[in-house]
Design an enzyme around this catalytic site. Structure first.
Site, PDB file in Angstrom:
ATOM      1  N   ASP A  82      36.913  35.893  43.750  1.00 33.45           N
ATOM      2  CA  ASP A  82      36.987  37.098  44.573  1.00 33.45           C
ATOM      3  C   ASP A  82      36.914  36.718  46.056  1.00 33.45           C
ATOM      4  O   ASP A  82      36.096  35.876  46.450  1.00 33.45           O
ATOM      5  CB  ASP A  82      35.786  37.991  44.199  1.00 33.45           C
ATOM      6  CG  ASP A  82      35.911  39.401  44.723  1.00 33.45           C
ATOM      7  OD1 ASP A  82      37.047  39.857  44.943  1.00 33.45           O
ATOM      8  OD2 ASP A  82      34.860  40.057  44.897  1.00 33.45           O
ATOM      9  N   ASP A 104      42.027  36.376  50.605  1.00 33.13           N
ATOM     10  CA  ASP A 104      41.835  37.500  51.512  1.00 33.13           C
ATOM     11  C   ASP A 104      42.081  37.035  52.944  1.00 33.13           C
ATOM     12  O   ASP A 104      41.180  36.521  53.603  1.00 33.13           O
ATOM     13  CB  ASP A 104      40.418  38.069  51.354  1.00 33.13           C
ATOM     14  CG  ASP A 104      40.165  39.206  52.344  1.00 33.13           C
ATOM     15  OD1 ASP A 104      41.087  39.542  53.118  1.00 33.13           O
ATOM     16  OD2 ASP A 104      39.041  39.744  52.349  1.00 33.13           O
TER      17      ASP A 104
HETATM   18  P1  13P Z   1      30.910  46.716  45.770  1.00 31.37           P
HETATM   19  O1  13P Z   1      29.931  45.615  45.978  1.00 31.37           O
HETATM   20  O2  13P Z   1      30.855  47.747  46.860  1.00 31.37           O
HETATM   21  O3  13P Z   1      30.834  47.319  44.419  1.00 31.37           O
HETATM   22  O4  13P Z   1      32.360  46.053  45.923  1.00 31.37           O
HETATM   23  C1  13P Z   1      32.668  44.937  45.142  1.00 31.37           C
HETATM   24  C2  13P Z   1      33.953  44.355  45.545  1.00 31.37           C
HETATM   25  O5  13P Z   1      34.846  45.019  46.015  1.00 31.37           O
HETATM   26  C3  13P Z   1      34.125  42.916  45.327  1.00 31.37           C
HETATM   27  O6  13P Z   1      35.333  42.459  45.794  1.00 31.37           O
END
Ligand code: 13P
Length: 283
Positions: A82, A104
């Site tokens: 992520d 990103d």
């Molecule tokens: P939250 O932590 O607000 O749930 O968002 C998680 C996210 O978008 C990880 O990329």
């Protein structure tokens, strides 16, 4: 599971009006909670490590237990990197066996964003690894992004240009959602989401799931969101319950006794979010 499987999962979600939820984990206990929740809800899920987790545990170590989990899971389970801000971390995770990564580069100008997504795509494509990009900005603060202010909204032309130039597999869109807890009611720009969905034939991703009301998540899915990211509520549930259990356990806590009491609490939260995304029963 590889990136091609994920592509199919996201298409299927699009055609059938639900989203594949993606949950952030920090260690093997919340990882286990997410996998068990997915199995009990019979849902396809993504399970994501952010760069802090990868930095601390190492890409190979994360990929090692995640690959074992993907092999053993009774439901489609996709391990994902992520919010990598660097091409290098994407390459490292791809080399370690991640089937899906996010680059990103949304804080850069469009040209640089395109260049960085292209570099990751060039590396990922021959290995069938799925790549998520980002256009516009996710608000809030934290590892996933630190953008504040009003200039967050994804432009339709920028989304179309990025997809055309890179053929990126999925696209996170800045439409007003934020990482972390919201101060007031989140204001999502559904109109912009629908416009982007019309302009590009790429699965769209909603970040900042924690704190967005169920009706707004489901409306976003209707307007074109195929993947919903949830993070903060996972680690907060984990840590707050851990504190409670440790207090209960007193001076001689045994790790497994504590964790066996804590991770089912995380699992319940994950199961609720799977249902919010309407992914239950879709494995
Ligand atoms: P939250 O932590 O607000 O749930 O968002 C998680 C996210 O978008 C990880 O990329």
């Amino acid at each position: 599971m590889d990136g091609l499987t994920l592509k199919k999962l996201l298409r299927k979600a699009d055609e059938n009006g639900y989203a594949v939820p993606s949950f952030n984990y920090s260690d093997i206990w919340d990882f286990k909670a997410i996998v068990q929740a997915a199995e009990e809800e019979e849902a396809p899920v993504m399970i994501a490590s952010n760069p802090l987790v990868v930095g601390e545990l190492g890409a190979k170590f994360c990929a090692g237990f995640a690959n074992a989990a993907m092999d053993q899971a009774e439901v489609p389970l996709i391990h994902h990197l992520d919010h990598s801000f660097t091409v290098e971390m994407c390459r490292d995770c791809i080399d370690s066996g991640y089937p899906s990564v996010m680059i990103d580069a949304s804080k850069h100008d469009l040209e640089t964003n395109i260049q960085m997504v292209r570099q990751v795509m060039d590396y990922a494509r021959p290995k069938h690894v799925h790549v998520e990009g980002e256009i516009g900005k996710i608000k809030g603060k934290g590892i996933e992004g630190d953008f504040k202010g009003g200039d967050f909204l994804a432009e339709v032309e920028d989304a179309a240009a990025l997809v055309k130039a890179t053929q990126v597999d999925s696209l996170a869109v800045g439409i007003g959602s934020a990482h972390g807890f919201y101060k007031g009611k989140p204001e999502l720009n559904f109109k912009r989401l629908a416009e982007i969905n019309k302009a590009v034939d790429t699965p769209l991703v909603l970040h900042g799931g924690t704190g967005i009301p169920q009706e707004d998540i489901q409306r976003a899915i209707k307007e074109g969101i195929n993947k919903v990211n949830v993070g903060t509520i996972i680690h907060c549930t984990y840590m707050n319950n851990l504190r409670e259990e440790l207090n209960r356990a007193g001076d001689n806590p045994y790790t497994l006794d504590v964790m066996k009491a804590v991770y089912p609490k995380v699992k319940e939260v994950v199961k609720r979010w799977i249902r919010v995304c309407m992914a239950n029963g879709k494995a």
